[in-house]
Every structure is written in C-alpha cells, then in structure tokens.
Design a protein around this motif. Structure first.
Motif, short mmCIF file in Angstrom:
data_model
loop_
_atom_site.label_atom_id
_atom_site.label_comp_id
_atom_site.label_asym_id
_atom_site.label_seq_id
_atom_site.Cartn_x
_atom_site.Cartn_y
_atom_site.Cartn_z
N GLU A 63 24.22 108.71 55.71
CA GLU A 63 25.44 109.17 55.04
C GLU A 63 25.30 109.23 53.52
O GLU A 63 26.20 109.70 52.84
CB GLU A 63 26.61 108.24 55.39
N ARG A 64 24.17 108.80 52.98
CA ARG A 64 24.03 108.70 51.52
C ARG A 64 24.24 110.04 50.83
O ARG A 64 24.80 110.12 49.74
CB ARG A 64 22.65 108.14 51.17
N LYS A 69 30.81 108.70 42.35
CA LYS A 69 29.91 109.84 42.45
C LYS A 69 28.69 109.63 41.55
O LYS A 69 28.81 109.42 40.36
CB LYS A 69 30.63 111.13 42.04
N ARG A 89 29.30 102.04 53.97
CA ARG A 89 29.93 101.02 53.12
C ARG A 89 29.91 99.63 53.74
O ARG A 89 30.35 98.67 53.12
CB ARG A 89 31.37 101.45 52.80
N THR A 139 26.14 112.46 51.75
CA THR A 139 27.46 113.06 51.96
C THR A 139 28.61 112.19 51.47
O THR A 139 29.73 112.66 51.33
CB THR A 139 27.68 113.35 53.46
N ILE A 140 28.36 110.90 51.22
CA ILE A 140 29.42 110.00 50.78
C ILE A 140 29.02 109.40 49.43
O ILE A 140 27.90 108.94 49.25
CB ILE A 140 29.65 108.86 51.80
N ASP A 141 29.95 109.41 48.50
CA ASP A 141 29.67 108.90 47.16
C ASP A 141 29.77 107.38 47.15
O ASP A 141 30.86 106.81 47.25
CB ASP A 141 30.67 109.50 46.16
N ILE A 142 28.62 106.72 47.03
CA ILE A 142 28.62 105.25 47.01
C ILE A 142 27.91 104.73 45.76
O ILE A 142 27.38 103.62 45.76
CB ILE A 142 27.97 104.65 48.26
N SER A 169 20.88 111.25 45.31
CA SER A 169 21.13 110.55 46.57
C SER A 169 19.90 109.82 47.09
O SER A 169 19.93 109.25 48.17
CB SER A 169 21.62 111.54 47.64
N ASP A 209 29.10 102.70 59.31
CA ASP A 209 29.58 103.22 58.04
C ASP A 209 28.69 102.72 56.90
O ASP A 209 28.34 101.54 56.85
CB ASP A 209 31.03 102.77 57.80
#
Length: 311
Positions: A114-115, A101, A198, A117-120, A105, A196
C-alpha cells in the motif's frame, strides 16, 4: 548520529537547460552497499548475525528519535567497518516536517504493497523495510542458498514486491514456512503484508510476536476472500521496456529499466585500443547489429562479477 553522513541542501544546486533544481551534497562513505556486502558474505553466518543485530539497533534508534529514512534498501545502506550508514536523504522524515504526503514511495521490493497508494510520510514509514531485512537475514542464516536463487539481480535480498502483494501464492513464503525456526515469523509477516499499512508493528514488536496486525481479508466474506486470493500480476520495480522497440528504448536513456526481449545474438570479443585493449567484453544484441538495435554491453569489469560468461 553515526548512522548518517554530513550533508548540505542546496536550493539552487544544478541547472538543467533553463531550470534550476535543488540537490543534496553528501560526504563520501567508504564501504559496500548492503547488496554488494551480501554478494560477498551471504554465507558468513557470524557476519549476518552481527548485521541483523545492528539493523535491530538502528531500527530502535530511529523509532525512539522519531526519524525515518523513507527508502531503506540495498542501495541506500552502506556497510562500513564501523557499522551501518544510511545515504540518500531525499525522502527523510524528521520531527517538525508535516506528516502525510511524501516525495517518494521507496523501492518496491522493500515496501508494503500500500506504500505507493497511501500517504504515510512520517516517523513510522521504515517499519516494513526493517522487518523485510530482518526476516531476510534470518532466512539466510538458516539457508544461504536462498540468496543466489532469489536475489533478483541485487535489487532485493530474497523477497520481491509480488511476494508482499500475494503471500498465499508466493514461492519464497511457502519455502520459508517449512523452516521450523522461521515458520511463525513468516506467518506473521504474511499477515503484516496483507494488513493495513498503518498497523505495521515496530521491528522489536515483530520479532517478539507482538502487535501483529490482522489481515484485511479476515474481516470480509468468503467470496471477497476468493477474489483477494487470485494471483497478482507482475509488479515491476522500474519501467518495463520492449527490447525490440528501439524508439521506446531511446526515450529511457539515463533511466534504469527492466528490459524484456529475445536476444538475437551474443558477440564475445577483446578490446583493441585504449584502456580496454586486451580486455574481454560481451555484447547482447536484441536485433541485427547493422540496424538500430538495443544492445547490452558488458565490459571486463562486469564480466569479472559474473559466475559465467553469457552465451
């Protein structure tokens, strides 16, 4: 590294009312932001080729050292005589920090859909931004007119968040696909946008056409694909404000916004006193000037940057 400037993190850097907050103090960097540099040189092919090469080297350097900036975009990249400098380190990742997290973003016009909404948060979070910049510069080398048409007020180069979210219905994607030297890269980029987050390849891999991810829609049924291909609604970069709602605008003082509304009147004039004396200005009024209205004020410095005076 010459890519970064000296900075100091101060845990008690600024007091606001009764609260104390941290700040990052950075050395000043002389040069143009990426956005201003492209405003000046988007038609200079040798400069664009050199810049594209420098970004490729930067991307490989960060990848090798496990470092990621987190928000690579027009305003956070300074172009100097010595090359590229990165500024604003609020979201930087370096080895030893916990992955997952993050605190931000990034600018939507440079980030995977997706940046947000998704923790990368981690060493790979700049990959998409580097691909966006690389493909954009490659496109400008082929057709400089793309910049003036798609630059979106300097907030992007040629791609916007809506293009990433819906490549199938994107005007710029369709236009670039018709350029032979870009066609395959554009198709690979569309796959990357809809895959995705990732699975994004490195810039070197993308340029070589390797490890291009499979779009998520490729693995679902036809009905789901039709649903996925419906046009996406407008994706805003900043809060959208109704320019006729004075109270709403007051709540946004100090913030960057997207202002939407009908311009009621345009007033052109010349300064009568002080530093502005004799200099032209323009007011764009979203209502009767005698009431509480939202107004865009463009002073002489701003007018000098415009191709024509607002009318």
């Amino acid at each position: 590294s010459n890519y970064f400037v000296n900075f100091e993190y101060q845990t008690q850097g600024i007091r606001v009312i009764k609260g104390v907050y941290p700040i990052v103090v950075m050395d000043w960097v002389d040069g143009d932001t990426l956005g201003i540099f492209l405003d000046k040189h988007h038609g200079d092919i040798p400069k664009l080729q050199s810049l594209r090469s420098n970004f490729q080297i930067l991307a490989a350097y960060l990848e090798k050292n496990g470092v990621a900036h987190g928000d690579i975009q027009n305003g956070n990249v300074i172009i100097t005589n010595g090359g590229i400098r990165l500024i604003d380190y609020d979201g930087v990742y370096v080895e030893g920090l916990p992955e997952g997290k993050g605190s931000e973003s990034g600018h939507r016009h440079f980030q995977h859909p997706e940046r947000a909404t998704i923790d990368i948060y981690g060493p790979r979070m700049d990959r998409f931004s580097f691909i966006v910049i690389d493909l954009s510069l490659q496109a400008l080398i082929e057709d400089k007119s793309l910049y003036t048409k798609y630059r979106e007020g300097g907030e992007t180069i040629i791609f916007k968040a809506n293009d990433f979210a819906d490549p199938l219905n994107s005007e710029i994607f369709k236009r670039l696909e018709k350029i032979p030297s870009l066609s395959q890269h554009v198709k690979n980029f569309a796959s990357t946008c809809t895959a995705d987050i990732r699975s994004i390849p490195t810039l070197d891999e993308f340029r070589a056409g390797k490890n291009i991810p499979t779009p998520k829609t490729a693995s679902v049924g036809k009905a789901q694909q039709r649903e996925a291909h419906k046009p996406v609604g407008y994706i805003h970069t900043f809060d959208v404000v109704d320019a006729t709602n004075f109270a709403a605008a007051q709540q946004q003082v100090g913030n960057r916004v997207e202002l939407i509304g009908k311009i009621f009147a345009v007033k052109q004039g010349t300064g009568r006193r002080g530093r502005g004396r004799g200099r032209p200005y323009v007011f764009l009024n979203f209502g009767n000037w005698q009431g509480n209205i939202v107004k865009i004020t463009i002073w002489s410095e701003g007018l000098s940057e415009l191709a024509e005076t607002p009318s």
